[in-house]
Enzyme design. Sequence first.
Site, short mmCIF file in Angstrom:
data_model
loop_
_atom_site.label_atom_id
_atom_site.label_comp_id
_atom_site.label_asym_id
_atom_site.label_seq_id
_atom_site.Cartn_x
_atom_site.Cartn_y
_atom_site.Cartn_z
N GLY A 206 0.84 -1.21 0.00
CA GLY A 206 0.00 0.00 0.00
C GLY A 206 0.86 1.24 0.00
O GLY A 206 2.06 1.18 -0.30
N ASN A 207 0.28 2.38 0.31
CA ASN A 207 1.05 3.62 0.40
C ASN A 207 0.40 4.54 1.43
O ASN A 207 -0.65 4.22 1.99
CB ASN A 207 1.19 4.29 -0.97
CG ASN A 207 -0.15 4.64 -1.56
OD1 ASN A 207 -0.86 5.49 -1.05
ND2 ASN A 207 -0.53 3.96 -2.65
N HIS A 208 1.02 5.70 1.65
CA HIS A 208 0.60 6.58 2.76
C HIS A 208 -0.54 7.54 2.40
O HIS A 208 -0.87 8.41 3.19
CB HIS A 208 1.78 7.41 3.25
CG HIS A 208 2.84 6.59 3.92
ND1 HIS A 208 2.58 5.84 5.04
CD2 HIS A 208 4.14 6.38 3.63
CE1 HIS A 208 3.68 5.21 5.41
NE2 HIS A 208 4.64 5.52 4.57
#
Length: 398
Positions: A206-208
């Site tokens: 995933g990512n932020h």
Amino acid sequence: MFQDKKILLAVTGSIAAYKSILLVRLLVKAGAEVKVVLTPAAKEFVTPLTLATLSKNAVISELANNDSWSNHVMLGRWADVMVVAPLSVNTLAKMANGMCDNMLLATWLSATCPVVVAPAMDEDMWHHPATQANLQKLQLYGNRIIPVEKGELASGLHGDGRMAEPEAILKYLENNIFSKKDLAGKKALVTAGPTYEPIDPVRFIGNHSSGKMGVAIAEELAGRGAEVHLVLGPSSVKTTFPGIYVHKVQTAGEMYDTCMAEFPTADIAVMSAAVADYTPIEIAPEKIKKTSSTLVIELTKTKDILKSLGQLKRNGQLLAGFALETANERQYALDKLTSKNADLIVLNSLNDEGAGFGYDTNKVTIFEKGGNEIAYDRKPKQQVAKDIVDRIVNMLYV
Ligand code: CTP
């Protein structure tokens, strides 16, 4: 702008309650119909008689009066907008926890209209993590927050915490709630948030991305009358804004499928999601055990949604994308205009303080197909959303 608008003003116990008198006067003068609900503590700061006289409506503060029960549900449904001003730290904490021990809270809990809050408190209270966490909760519930102003405080100190001036609250309502419906009849597609690409049943890549920027854009588009389809990756940001249909997705593939289904009938598409560029080729059917010292996960490129929509784009459709870069920002943003066949690219740089993932503010530059390049100051994401939508409207109609 305010003619015949129904405004429910909720006043809590704070020194800034004196400003509610001027707020009622300004709203009534501007043509609004105003009803006022007070907490018991607010009566220590401002009298119901003054507010009733100025609003030309009885002021409500008790859940029950003698034998009659005040209908908080109808009050919340009557209003076009509920404005909590001032919002004290105590009422904020109660709202964040869904408490209901007075008429104002009961009305807030049952309000179906948009809610705007204007907090007021001393600087240290404002910066306390508990206050900030409570404000974040309110935002998650879909409430809009008018930022406090810096200045002289009731304590005699100078700093953050002053309630926005009544004139500024009117301006906020004008810009954010009752703005021109210049997108009425238009359909907009917005992507927001991260995507999660599963590795096995319990892990993902995933990512932020928080989704805040995309949700703010969706709300701005809906506020201007568009029917908005928000394709939202796994994000904790919620919106209850009228006119927004939320399509919850997890993966880049699901986001792609939803966008491909909605885009043909859309007039505007804003791709603000941080879509994974790569996804595991295979998802392990069982949790991967740590049996070997290294682990290789083979990834394959995801479909580029922005680029795919750019290829499908027909005359009259407007396509906007984002660029989040760490180097050669300007050049990459300009390249994306052509490589993705976009009409507008919003560049936000990870090098700018207070911009990008997770922050409530953003600092962007907009690059338009015709060659316009507009750099904006750092602003709250809601105002950045307004700037972006202003440019979209301009490009759509000019
Ligand atoms: N985007 C998309 N689908 C993808 C990847 C990105 O729609 N699979 C969109 C994003 O929503 C954003 C824009 O493309 O509007 C730019 O994303 P970014 O990751 O910055 O750039 P990429 O196109 O992935 O290019 P590169 O990785 O080469 O910088």
